[in-house]
Enzyme design. Structure first.
Site, PDB file in Angstrom:
ATOM      1  N   ARG A 242       0.677  -0.993   0.517  1.00 13.28           N
ATOM      2  CA  ARG A 242      -0.313   0.016  -0.048  1.00 13.28           C
ATOM      3  C   ARG A 242       0.799   1.540  -0.179  1.00 13.28           C
ATOM      4  NH1 ARG A 242      -3.824  -3.004  -1.257  1.00 13.28           N
ATOM      5  NH2 ARG A 242      -5.821  -3.436  -0.798  1.00 13.28           N
ATOM      6  N   GLU A 271      -4.440   7.037  -5.125  1.00 11.28           N
ATOM      7  CA  GLU A 271      -4.912   6.243  -6.639  1.00 11.28           C
ATOM      8  C   GLU A 271      -6.587   6.614  -7.047  1.00 11.28           C
ATOM      9  OE1 GLU A 271      -2.339   2.508  -5.523  1.00 11.28           O
ATOM     10  OE2 GLU A 271      -5.020   2.008  -5.510  1.00 11.28           O
ATOM     11  N   HIS A 289      -2.280  -0.736  -9.603  1.00  8.77           N
ATOM     12  CA  HIS A 289      -2.377  -1.149  -8.997  1.00  8.77           C
ATOM     13  C   HIS A 289      -2.879  -2.538  -9.655  1.00  8.77           C
ATOM     14  CE1 HIS A 289      -4.415  -1.363  -4.706  1.00  8.77           C
ATOM     15  NE2 HIS A 289      -4.276  -2.583  -5.167  1.00  8.77           N
TER      16      HIS A 289
END
Ligand code: 8YV
Length: 323
Positions: A242, A271, A289
């Site tokens: 993260r 994000e 991601h």
């Protein structure tokens, strides 16, 4: 494939925080009344209008469920997270009300490790730039692509030797890498690898530093200015956990001044709108991601999200509970 748990006689209302692939949405829609929060222009009004009957939340790792959301749902019983990380769920708020929380561990571990290793290789060997070199015609007009530095045999630090960190390390054994790790204590299963408790000392002993920690308030900015400085101008930081585990301002400063060699990142503060400073850098590999983003894994994750909700409403044990 038939689902083991029958459709409830009375449809159960679920708040859907983000979109899922079509196969997951079909199954969820067939069994529950899904309320598509992510499509609402006015989120507060949506919660005020529909919140009274909602008994479950289906969310994603990076979207979680905030205290405001939880408190707007007086009948909430369960939060099912599509992802192993549940740091974006307000666990304190959930616990206060005895709300169950589930995640999707194990099924994604190896894909996340695969992408982390691929990111290290791609960045170290300049593969993205190499492709641009071919496509732009530079190969033909300017000749050979600049030389890059070796990966195999180098020193790697794994910050957080959980399931994902372990799979990264296991893969890197195949690259003859010298493996060290940091965690809350030495692990019995990792006796071949060096335990270095202090993340700064780990970074100082690493050419590549993987961040594979489950994020929490305690790990926030664990990779700060000191860790980044210790990794140094030849070092590479790889983050598949993260963004909150890294002090992003410190990282950007170090990348801009080349105090840190390079970074390969799958996660970002805020994000998908990342800090524009990242876009101007030539020493980063940026990924959207997507470490768990294979069809196989996402199908398994979607099934677990559904199975946890179904089990809860059928009064059965939860397959993968967090709380
Ligand atoms: C995301 C993740 O949940 O597992 C996690 O914690 O961050 C990911 O798998 C995924 O991007 C789906 O939203």
């Amino acid at each position: 494939m038939t689902d083991p748990i029958p459709t409830p006689a009375t449809p159960i209302d679920i708040l859907q925080v983000g979109p899922y692939p079509a196969w997951d949405e079909e199954r969820l829609n067939a069994h529950f009344t899904m309320h598509r929060y992510f499509e609402a222009a006015n989120k507060a009004a949506f919660l005020a209008e529909r919140g009274a009957n909602i008994r479950g939340i289906a969310t994603r790792g990076e979207l979680g469920a905030s205290r405001v959301m939880i408190e707007a749902l007086p009948k909430l019983e369960v939060i099912s997270v599509y992802g192993v990380g549940y740091d974006a769920v307000d666990l304190v708020a959930a616990k206060e009300r005895g709300i169950r929380v589930t995640n999707t561990p194990d099924v994604l571990t190896k894909d996340v490790a695969d992408l982390g290793v691929a990111m290290m290789l791609a960045q170290a060997r300049g593969m993205i730039g190499g492709e641009a070199w071919v496509k732009s015609g530079n190969w033909a007009s300017q000749g050979l692509y600049p030389l890059k530095s070796r990966v195999h045999g180098k020193r790697v630090g794994i910050l957080g030797l959980g399931r994902i960190g372990y799979e990264v390390a296991r893969r890197l054994v195949g690259f003859d890498m010298q493996i060290a790790y940091s965690d809350t204590g030495p692990k019995d299963f990792a006796s071949d690898w060096r335990f270095i408790a202090d993340p700064v000392a780990l970074a100082a002993e690493s050419d590549f530093l993987f961040v594979t920690l489950a994020a929490s308030a305690a790990t926030r900015h664990i990779v700060g200015r000191e860790v980044i400085a210790a990794l140094g101008p030849e070092g590479m930081l790889i983050n598949i956990s993260r963004a909150s585990n890294i002090d992003e301002e410190a990282l950007l400063d170090a990348l801009e001044t080349k105090a840190l060699g390079s970074a390969a990142l799958d996660v970002f503060e805020g994000e998908p709108k990342l800090n524009p400073r990242f876009l101007a850098l030539d020493n980063v590999l940026l990924q959207p991601h997507m470490a768990s983003g294979t069809v196989e894994t996402r199908k398994a994750m979607g099934k677990l999200v559904f199975d946890n909700l179904s089990a809860h409403f059928a009064g059965q044990p939860l397959p993968t509970p967090v709380l």
